[in-house]
Design a protein around this motif. Structure first.
Motif, PDB file in Angstrom:
ATOM      1  N   ASP A  52       0.823  -1.215   0.000  1.00 41.54           N
ATOM      2  CA  ASP A  52       0.000   0.000   0.000  1.00 41.54           C
ATOM      3  C   ASP A  52       0.856   1.264   0.000  1.00 41.54           C
ATOM      4  OD1 ASP A  52      -2.208  -1.613   0.041  1.00 41.54           O
ATOM      5  OD2 ASP A  52      -2.912  -1.009   2.030  1.00 41.54           O
ATOM      6  N   THR A  70     -14.841   2.294  -1.998  1.00 42.85           N
ATOM      7  CA  THR A  70     -13.583   2.021  -2.693  1.00 42.85           C
ATOM      8  C   THR A  70     -12.885   3.325  -3.058  1.00 42.85           C
ATOM      9  OG1 THR A  70     -14.625   0.037  -3.601  1.00 42.85           O
ATOM     10  CG2 THR A  70     -12.528   0.694  -4.557  1.00 42.85           C
ATOM     11  N   ARG A  73     -11.056   4.542  -0.041  1.00 44.50           N
ATOM     12  CA  ARG A  73      -9.812   3.791   0.164  1.00 44.50           C
ATOM     13  C   ARG A  73      -8.755   4.222  -0.843  1.00 44.50           C
ATOM     14  NH1 ARG A  73      -7.782  -1.709  -1.046  1.00 44.50           N
ATOM     15  NH2 ARG A  73      -9.631  -2.131  -2.293  1.00 44.50           N
ATOM     16  N   SER A  76      -7.284   7.546   0.093  1.00 44.49           N
ATOM     17  CA  SER A  76      -6.382   7.441   1.247  1.00 44.49           C
ATOM     18  C   SER A  76      -5.020   6.889   0.840  1.00 44.49           C
ATOM     19  CB  SER A  76      -7.006   6.554   2.327  1.00 44.49           C
ATOM     20  OG  SER A  76      -6.999   5.184   1.959  1.00 44.49           O
ATOM     21  N   HIS A 241     -13.710   3.302   8.755  1.00 45.47           N
ATOM     22  CA  HIS A 241     -12.833   2.229   9.210  1.00 45.47           C
ATOM     23  C   HIS A 241     -12.414   2.480  10.655  1.00 45.47           C
ATOM     24  CE1 HIS A 241     -12.413   0.374   5.253  1.00 45.47           C
ATOM     25  NE2 HIS A 241     -12.351   1.602   4.767  1.00 45.47           N
TER      26      HIS A 241
END
Length: 284
Positions: A52, A70, A73, A76, A241
């Motif tokens: 990542d 998505t 994510r 991020s 999250h």
């Protein structure tokens, strides 16, 4: 040749199928494709896997195949490197995605030809301190939330605005949101809807046990300090999250990030039309 980062929803087979065909098409044209390790395993392409932390390095564009979750994510993972994100919608009507699944290749052709524009969205930067020491830096497109961990009890959160004491909140949760996040969790707590290209911080309590229950709309240079009060801990949740549990005395400091989310659009994005469609608002 371009470097394309591809992020795929883990539980939508159609997204995995489109990812596979798009990756083969891109590589056939000589472009470099990289995929987060977990996503690469899910779609059976381990040879494309990268950590990542390395996904955005040198990338020209990121392709998000899923829904708004998505997209959150993907942002991020790549926002700190100013990588533009193409959002492909495999869910319900999305606020963040701009492309339908059958238009992926056409959209990428336009991006690779430079035929697109970027819509900048404000991001939140949050510094987490435990026992007085900074332990984590996080970035959010929608919101940073401190919420209760025990059913039947509230959490106490002491709030500072621009480093001056404001007031303690007793609530189920306290949300610090961006304008983009005004249509997410903050909206369910009856916060205002704010045009997503605006810049502001929204402080919204969830089911507060106090008379003051309104959202505060703060300037984009505001600094919001949140301290978990006695006697109970709080859960830190960022863009949906759960990250960790904070003890009394631990703090989260939120401010506008120094960089923005860069969302690829191919024409005027009619936020009002999206709202009408999302909420079934009729013409009169």
């Amino acid at each position: 040749m371009a470097v394309v980062a591809v992020v795929v929803h883990h539980d939508r087979p159609r997204a995995a199928e489109v990812a596979a065909t798009t990756i083969d098409w891109l590589r056939g044209l000589g472009h470099d494709v990289r995929v987060p390790t977990e996503d690469a395993d899910r779609i059976g392409r381990p040879e494309l896997a990268v950590d990542d932390r390395d996904l955005a390095a040198g990338a020209d564009v990121a392709l998000s195949l899923g829904g708004d979750g998505t997209m959150l994510r993907t942002v991020s993972l790549v926002a700190r490197s100013d990588v533009p994100v193409v959002g492909v919608n495999f869910g319900h009507l999305g606020y963040l995605t701009d492309v339908e699944p059958d238009g992926v290749q056409a959209a990428l052709e336009r991006v690779l030809a430079g035929d697109f524009r970027v819509e900048h969205r404000m991001l939140l930067a949050a510094t987490v301190r435990q026992a007085g020491e900074p332990v984590r830096e996080v970035v959010a497109l929608n919101e940073v939330v401190l919420e209760k961990t025990t059913s039947g009890h509230t959490v106490r959160i002491d709030v500072e605005l621009d480093r001056a004491r404001f007031t303690p909140y007793a609530a189920d949760a306290l949300i610090v949101a961006t304008p983009t996040g005004s249509t997410a969790y903050a909206f369910s707590a009856r916060g205002p809807i704010v045009d997503p290209t605006h810049r502001a911080l929204l402080l919204t309590p969830v089911s507060p046990h106090m008379l003051f229950d309104r959202t505060l709309v703060l300037d984009d240079d505001a600094v919001v300090g949140l301290t978990v009060g006695e006697p109970r801990s709080a859960a830190l949740v960022v863009d949906g999250h759960s990250l960790c549990e904070l003890a009394p005395g631990d703090t989260v400091t939120c401010r506008a990030a120094g960089h923005t989310a860069r969302l690829v659009v191919f024409g005027p994005r009619d936020f009002h039309a999206i709202l009408k469609a999302k909420f079934g608002l009729a013409d009169r």
